[in-house]
Write a protein that holds these residues in place. Structure first.
Motif, PDB file in Angstrom:
ATOM      1  N   ARG A 138      -6.748  39.002  87.324  1.00 31.22           N
ATOM      2  CA  ARG A 138      -7.079  37.775  88.035  1.00 31.22           C
ATOM      3  C   ARG A 138      -8.592  37.606  88.170  1.00 31.22           C
ATOM      4  O   ARG A 138      -9.132  36.517  87.945  1.00 31.22           O
ATOM      5  N   ILE A 139      -9.262  38.698  88.498  1.00 31.88           N
ATOM      6  CA  ILE A 139     -10.715  38.649  88.640  1.00 31.88           C
ATOM      7  C   ILE A 139     -11.394  38.366  87.305  1.00 31.88           C
ATOM      8  O   ILE A 139     -12.335  37.564  87.219  1.00 31.88           O
ATOM      9  N   MET A 140     -10.907  38.983  86.264  1.00 35.87           N
ATOM     10  CA  MET A 140     -11.484  38.757  84.933  1.00 35.87           C
ATOM     11  C   MET A 140     -11.290  37.308  84.489  1.00 35.87           C
ATOM     12  O   MET A 140     -12.183  36.709  83.866  1.00 35.87           O
ATOM     13  N   ALA A 141     -10.116  36.743  84.811  1.00 36.59           N
ATOM     14  CA  ALA A 141      -9.844  35.349  84.450  1.00 36.59           C
ATOM     15  C   ALA A 141     -10.782  34.404  85.205  1.00 36.59           C
ATOM     16  O   ALA A 141     -11.313  33.438  84.629  1.00 36.59           O
ATOM     17  N   ARG A 142     -11.020  34.683  86.474  1.00 30.70           N
ATOM     18  CA  ARG A 142     -11.944  33.871  87.262  1.00 30.70           C
ATOM     19  C   ARG A 142     -13.362  33.959  86.702  1.00 30.70           C
ATOM     20  O   ARG A 142     -14.093  32.960  86.660  1.00 30.70           O
ATOM     21  N   GLN A 147       0.379  50.582  90.434  1.00 29.87           N
ATOM     22  CA  GLN A 147      -0.556  50.406  89.318  1.00 29.87           C
ATOM     23  C   GLN A 147      -0.503  48.978  88.809  1.00 29.87           C
ATOM     24  O   GLN A 147      -1.527  48.394  88.447  1.00 29.87           O
ATOM     25  N   GLU A 148       0.717  48.429  88.802  1.00 24.95           N
ATOM     26  CA  GLU A 148       0.887  47.057  88.326  1.00 24.95           C
ATOM     27  C   GLU A 148       0.113  46.069  89.199  1.00 24.95           C
ATOM     28  O   GLU A 148      -0.496  45.125  88.700  1.00 24.95           O
ATOM     29  N   ARG A 149       0.154  46.284  90.513  1.00 22.21           N
ATOM     30  CA  ARG A 149      -0.569  45.389  91.427  1.00 22.21           C
ATOM     31  C   ARG A 149      -2.071  45.494  91.216  1.00 22.21           C
ATOM     32  O   ARG A 149      -2.783  44.488  91.242  1.00 22.21           O
ATOM     33  N   MET A 150      -2.582  46.651  90.974  1.00 24.54           N
ATOM     34  CA  MET A 150      -3.994  46.839  90.728  1.00 24.54           C
ATOM     35  C   MET A 150      -4.420  46.153  89.432  1.00 24.54           C
ATOM     36  O   MET A 150      -5.460  45.476  89.373  1.00 24.54           O
ATOM     37  N   GLU A 151      -3.607  46.311  88.390  1.00 23.71           N
ATOM     38  CA  GLU A 151      -3.923  45.700  87.110  1.00 23.71           C
ATOM     39  C   GLU A 151      -3.857  44.178  87.192  1.00 23.71           C
ATOM     40  O   GLU A 151      -4.659  43.468  86.567  1.00 23.71           O
ATOM     41  N   ASP A 192     -16.165  43.311  94.695  1.00 24.30           N
ATOM     42  CA  ASP A 192     -16.497  44.412  95.607  1.00 24.30           C
ATOM     43  C   ASP A 192     -15.267  44.854  96.388  1.00 24.30           C
ATOM     44  O   ASP A 192     -15.037  46.057  96.604  1.00 24.30           O
ATOM     45  N   ASP A 193     -14.460  43.891  96.818  1.00 21.99           N
ATOM     46  CA  ASP A 193     -13.231  44.202  97.559  1.00 21.99           C
ATOM     47  C   ASP A 193     -12.251  44.960  96.672  1.00 21.99           C
ATOM     48  O   ASP A 193     -11.599  45.924  97.118  1.00 21.99           O
ATOM     49  N   TYR A 194     -12.154  44.556  95.425  1.00 27.10           N
ATOM     50  CA  TYR A 194     -11.267  45.227  94.475  1.00 27.10           C
ATOM     51  C   TYR A 194     -11.706  46.684  94.272  1.00 27.10           C
ATOM     52  O   TYR A 194     -10.875  47.597  94.273  1.00 27.10           O
ATOM     53  N   LYS A 195     -13.000  46.893  94.134  1.00 27.24           N
ATOM     54  CA  LYS A 195     -13.505  48.252  93.932  1.00 27.24           C
ATOM     55  C   LYS A 195     -13.208  49.144  95.131  1.00 27.24           C
ATOM     56  O   LYS A 195     -12.847  50.320  94.973  1.00 27.24           O
ATOM     57  N   ARG A 196     -13.348  48.586  96.327  1.00 23.88           N
ATOM     58  CA  ARG A 196     -13.067  49.366  97.540  1.00 23.88           C
ATOM     59  C   ARG A 196     -11.600  49.780  97.596  1.00 23.88           C
ATOM     60  O   ARG A 196     -11.259  50.920  97.956  1.00 23.88           O
ATOM     61  N   LYS A 197     -10.743  48.833  97.209  1.00 25.60           N
ATOM     62  CA  LYS A 197      -9.309  49.128  97.226  1.00 25.60           C
ATOM     63  C   LYS A 197      -8.947  50.202  96.201  1.00 25.60           C
ATOM     64  O   LYS A 197      -8.103  51.060  96.453  1.00 25.60           O
ATOM     65  N   VAL A 198      -9.603  50.149  95.043  1.00 26.35           N
ATOM     66  CA  VAL A 198      -9.352  51.176  94.019  1.00 26.35           C
ATOM     67  C   VAL A 198      -9.814  52.536  94.528  1.00 26.35           C
ATOM     68  O   VAL A 198      -9.105  53.549  94.394  1.00 26.35           O
ATOM     69  N   GLU A 199     -10.992  52.575  95.133  1.00 23.53           N
ATOM     70  CA  GLU A 199     -11.551  53.844  95.619  1.00 23.53           C
ATOM     71  C   GLU A 199     -10.751  54.440  96.761  1.00 23.53           C
ATOM     72  O   GLU A 199     -10.633  55.664  96.889  1.00 23.53           O
ATOM     73  N   THR A 200     -10.169  53.581  97.583  1.00 24.91           N
ATOM     74  CA  THR A 200      -9.409  54.075  98.743  1.00 24.91           C
ATOM     75  C   THR A 200      -7.916  54.163  98.469  1.00 24.91           C
ATOM     76  O   THR A 200      -7.143  54.545  99.358  1.00 24.91           O
ATOM     77  N   GLY A 201      -7.521  53.789  97.261  1.00 22.36           N
ATOM     78  CA  GLY A 201      -6.097  53.861  96.906  1.00 22.36           C
ATOM     79  C   GLY A 201      -5.250  52.870  97.675  1.00 22.36           C
ATOM     80  O   GLY A 201      -4.102  53.165  98.031  1.00 22.36           O
ATOM     81  N   SER A 202      -5.799  51.690  97.948  1.00 24.18           N
ATOM     82  CA  SER A 202      -5.092  50.711  98.775  1.00 24.18           C
ATOM     83  C   SER A 202      -4.021  49.929  98.020  1.00 24.18           C
ATOM     84  O   SER A 202      -3.149  49.313  98.647  1.00 24.18           O
ATOM     85  N   PHE A 203      -4.079  49.938  96.695  1.00 22.17           N
ATOM     86  CA  PHE A 203      -3.058  49.241  95.926  1.00 22.17           C
ATOM     87  C   PHE A 203      -1.764  50.051  95.955  1.00 22.17           C
ATOM     88  O   PHE A 203      -1.765  51.265  95.727  1.00 22.17           O
ATOM     89  N   LEU A 204      -0.645  49.377  96.224  1.00 15.54           N
ATOM     90  CA  LEU A 204       0.632  50.068  96.344  1.00 15.54           C
ATOM     91  C   LEU A 204       1.156  50.547  95.000  1.00 15.54           C
ATOM     92  O   LEU A 204       1.813  51.602  94.914  1.00 15.54           O
TER      93      LEU A 204
END
Length: 208
Positions: free
Chosen positions: A119-123, A110-114, A96-108
């Motif tokens: 990481r989430i998929m691995a978990r 593209q590499e950091r977002m990916e 949920d936190d990841y989705k919020r960051k994507v929607e608000t453009g919080s990732f600095l």
């Protein structure tokens, strides 16, 4: 959770009932003539034929050792379920936190977002594998308990039968025996005997 716990307990009951028997007991070996005399000396109500049956539903409901084992497997299921549920809850919070960051453009970048996505998929994969492992361990523990239960009942029934001389003891469940005279029903005797044996066992004393 209650439905899953109920399902596990039902599964334990079902497996435990299935592994119980038609068991054949060999009492004292008497001659044919001796057996004939014995049969003539007892009435039908005294079970002249050396067979008996046990109501397995009643046995499983009243045998304290089986009840103890069922509680053990239920507690292990509860602990495992609570642990994996908490891990998935934390993972969902991160998603949920990841989705919020994507929607608000919080990732600095593209590499950091990916990287965060990977990481989430691995978990998620790790948790799926952990859940499968825990389920397998629970199934193995259930099989071990069933085997332990079967061996205990067979061992005690052989001792119980030394003073009875039954040649065959049937396990009655549902309608697998369409009719049987109550004279051949030894369920109560067996339950009392098994519970006395369990009460005097080292394991029962330790639990106290």
């Amino acid at each position: 959770m209650k439905e899953k716990l109920h399902y596990v307990i039902e599964a334990v009951l079902a497996v435990a009932v299935i592994i119980l028997f038609v068991l054949q007991f060999s009492g004292d070996r008497k001659s044919v003539a001796d057996n004939a005399l014995v049969k003539e000396s007892v009435s039908a109500s005294e079970s002249p034929i050396p067979i008996a049956f046990i109501d397995l539903d009643s046995l499983m409901s009243n045998y304290t050792y089986f009840i103890d084992l069922t509680e053990q497997i239920a507690k292990k299921y509860e602990n495992s379920h609570a642990s994996i549920t908490e891990k998935f809850r934390k993972l969902q919070s991160d998603i949920d936190d990841y989705k919020r960051k994507v929607e608000t453009g919080s990732f600095l970048t593209q590499e950091r977002m990916e990287a965060e996505q990977q990481r989430i998929m691995a978990r998620d994969r790790e948790l799926q594998e952990l859940q499968a492992k825990m389920s397998q361990e629970l199934a193995e523990e259930q099989a071990r308990i069933n085997e332990e239960l079967r061996n205990t009942i067979v061992s005690h029934l052989r001792e119980f039968n030394k003073g009875k001389g039954f040649h065959i003891v049937y396990g009655k469940i549902n309608d697998n025996i369409l009719y049987a005279d109550d004279a051949y029903n030894i369920t109560g005797e067996v339950i009392d005997y098994l519970n006395k044996q369990h009460a005097s066992s080292p394991a029962a004393k330790t639990d106290e």
